[in-house]
Design a protein around this motif. Structure first.
Motif, PDB file in Angstrom:
ATOM      1  N   ARG A   1      73.138  84.116  72.866  1.00 57.69           N
ATOM      2  CA  ARG A   1      72.276  82.924  72.813  1.00 57.69           C
ATOM      3  C   ARG A   1      71.328  82.978  71.623  1.00 57.69           C
ATOM      4  NH1 ARG A   1      72.215  83.760  78.485  1.00 57.69           N
ATOM      5  NH2 ARG A   1      70.236  84.903  78.347  1.00 57.69           N
TER       6      ARG A   1
ATOM      7  N   ARG B   1      73.267  82.348  68.383  1.00 56.92           N
ATOM      8  CA  ARG B   1      73.625  80.928  68.280  1.00 56.92           C
ATOM      9  C   ARG B   1      72.410  80.098  67.887  1.00 56.92           C
ATOM     10  NH1 ARG B   1      78.238  78.652  69.877  1.00 56.92           N
ATOM     11  NH2 ARG B   1      79.854  79.948  70.849  1.00 56.92           N
ATOM     12  N   SER B   2      71.259  80.418  68.451  1.00 57.02           N
ATOM     13  CA  SER B   2      70.036  79.698  68.103  1.00 57.02           C
ATOM     14  C   SER B   2      69.711  79.854  66.624  1.00 57.02           C
ATOM     15  CB  SER B   2      68.881  80.213  68.963  1.00 57.02           C
ATOM     16  OG  SER B   2      67.668  79.604  68.604  1.00 57.02           O
TER      17      SER B   2
ATOM     18  N   LEU C   1      71.897  80.553  64.180  1.00 55.79           N
ATOM     19  CA  LEU C   1      72.915  79.910  63.354  1.00 55.79           C
ATOM     20  C   LEU C   1      72.860  78.393  63.430  1.00 55.79           C
ATOM     21  CD1 LEU C   1      75.982  82.211  64.169  1.00 55.79           C
ATOM     22  CD2 LEU C   1      74.543  82.279  62.122  1.00 55.79           C
ATOM     23  N   ASP C   2      72.469  77.863  64.587  1.00 58.32           N
ATOM     24  CA  ASP C   2      72.493  76.411  64.785  1.00 58.32           C
ATOM     25  C   ASP C   2      71.342  75.691  64.101  1.00 58.32           C
ATOM     26  OD1 ASP C   2      74.753  76.727  66.279  1.00 58.32           O
ATOM     27  OD2 ASP C   2      73.783  76.491  68.237  1.00 58.32           O
ATOM     28  N   ASP C   3      70.304  76.417  63.722  1.00 60.19           N
ATOM     29  CA  ASP C   3      69.133  75.790  63.096  1.00 60.19           C
ATOM     30  C   ASP C   3      68.713  76.599  61.872  1.00 60.19           C
ATOM     31  OD1 ASP C   3      66.827  74.448  62.460  1.00 60.19           O
ATOM     32  OD2 ASP C   3      66.038  74.386  64.507  1.00 60.19           O
TER      33      ASP C   3
END
Length: 326
Positions: free
Chosen positions: A279, A282-283, A285-287
């Motif tokens: 998690r 992903r946080s 990489l996503d922002d």
């Protein structure tokens, strides 16, 4: 510099032309004390700064036997094996004039283990901040066959059980296909980690870069640094990452919070929780914009807490105080 034969820092000091003295290892205690005493006499040393339990014990016992007439400061980096805590107490409480800890965590941990008040003082070692953009990223495509469009996460450090690098490998299948893990370092776990990579059919997404003298340039090539450790005192690699503004995801252990402020200068997760690691990555990489903001905040934090001038000034003041009382 005085150290054990073959010690990497001793070899490095010789390379820079500094005088060095090798202390016999193993059970040759008297030989070790004599080597320290000889160095103190020959170089007119006023203060001995011991960097390990063994060196503190040797220098302290040499003083008790009147072989050495100099002040003694013990710097505690990390009493890594907690079975050493009981051994550490009589050495550190009786022999040195002053104790220096490199992290608040280690000072508090030892005080709790010994059942007493915190002793000594914390002096953070300095970190040099490269000028923004001064580190040229490595060409990972040419070096390791990484796809040019890949997003590369990095791990930098020793490959040993307490570093739990296998957690980062376990997280990889649950991350987007363009995410690659680059592992920079060597150690006893390398064979097991390579086997785990093959078992998960991740050979094309995990790079074993081995030992490198270009750690900074590797980190400049990453989109983020991962530190999944089970145990840490004050990780040097987190300070190095922060110094270049590289965002990090780290296990919430030891003194990590002295560097990483959660959601401000990096992301933390419970150690051993691979779901939490996934998690957090992903946080990150996503922002990318938020990740860059955290990297900048981390750089500002290490510039403030790990200022080299402050480190030198505090250390010199301590040594001068000890020398006057020796």
């Amino acid at each position: 510099m005085v150290g054990a034969s073959g010690e990497p820092l001793l070899r490095e000091a010789r390379g820079y032309g500094h005088p060095t003295v090798s202390v016999p290892g193993g059970a040759r205690v008297l030989g070790g004390m004599r080597a320290i005493a000889r160095a103190v006499r020959e170089h007119a040393i006023d203060v001995v700064n011991a960097q390990s339990l063994r060196m503190t014990a040797l220098a302290g016992c040499a003083r008790r036997l009147h072989l050495v007439h100099a002040g003694l400061v013990a710097t505690i980096h990390n009493v890594a094996d907690r079975s050493n805590d009981r051994l550490a107490k009589p050495i550190l409480s009786r022999l040195p004039d002053e104790l220096v800890f490199i992290s608040r965590f280690e000072r508090a941990r030892l005080a709790e283990s010994w059942g007493g008040e915190e002793r000594g003082q914390v002096i953070y070692s300095g970190v040099d901040l490269p000028a923004p953009g001064s580190l040229e990223p490595l060409d990972l495509s040419t070096l390791h066959g990484v796809a040019p469009e890949a997003r590369v996460l990095g791990y930098v450090g020793r490959l040993s059980p307490e570093k739990a690098v296998g957690d980062a490998i376990a997280a990889l299948p649950r991350l987007p296909e363009d995410v690659v893990l680059c592992i920079v370092g060597e150690g006893p776990e390398e064979g097991a980690l390579r086997a785990e990579t093959r078992r998960r059919n991740l050979e094309r997404r995990v790079v074993f870069a081995g030992y490198s003298r270009e750690v900074g340039r590797y980190m400049a090539s990453f989109v983020g640094l991962v530190l999944p450790s089970r145990r840490e005192a004050l990780p040097v690699v987190l300070r190095e990452a922060a110094a270049i503004g590289l965002p990090v995801v780290a296990a919430d252990v030891g003194g990590v919070r002295e560097i990483v402020v959660p959601r401000e200068t990096g992301l933390l997760y419970p150690t051993g929780d691979v779901d939490g690691l996934v998690r957090a990555i992903r946080s990150l990489l996503d922002d990318p914009s938020r990740a860059a903001t955290m990297g900048c905040a981390a750089r500002e934090r290490v510039a403030r807490l790990f200022d080299p001038k402050q480190w030198v000034d505090e250390t010199e003041a301590l040594f001068a105080r000890v020398a006057r009382g020796a």
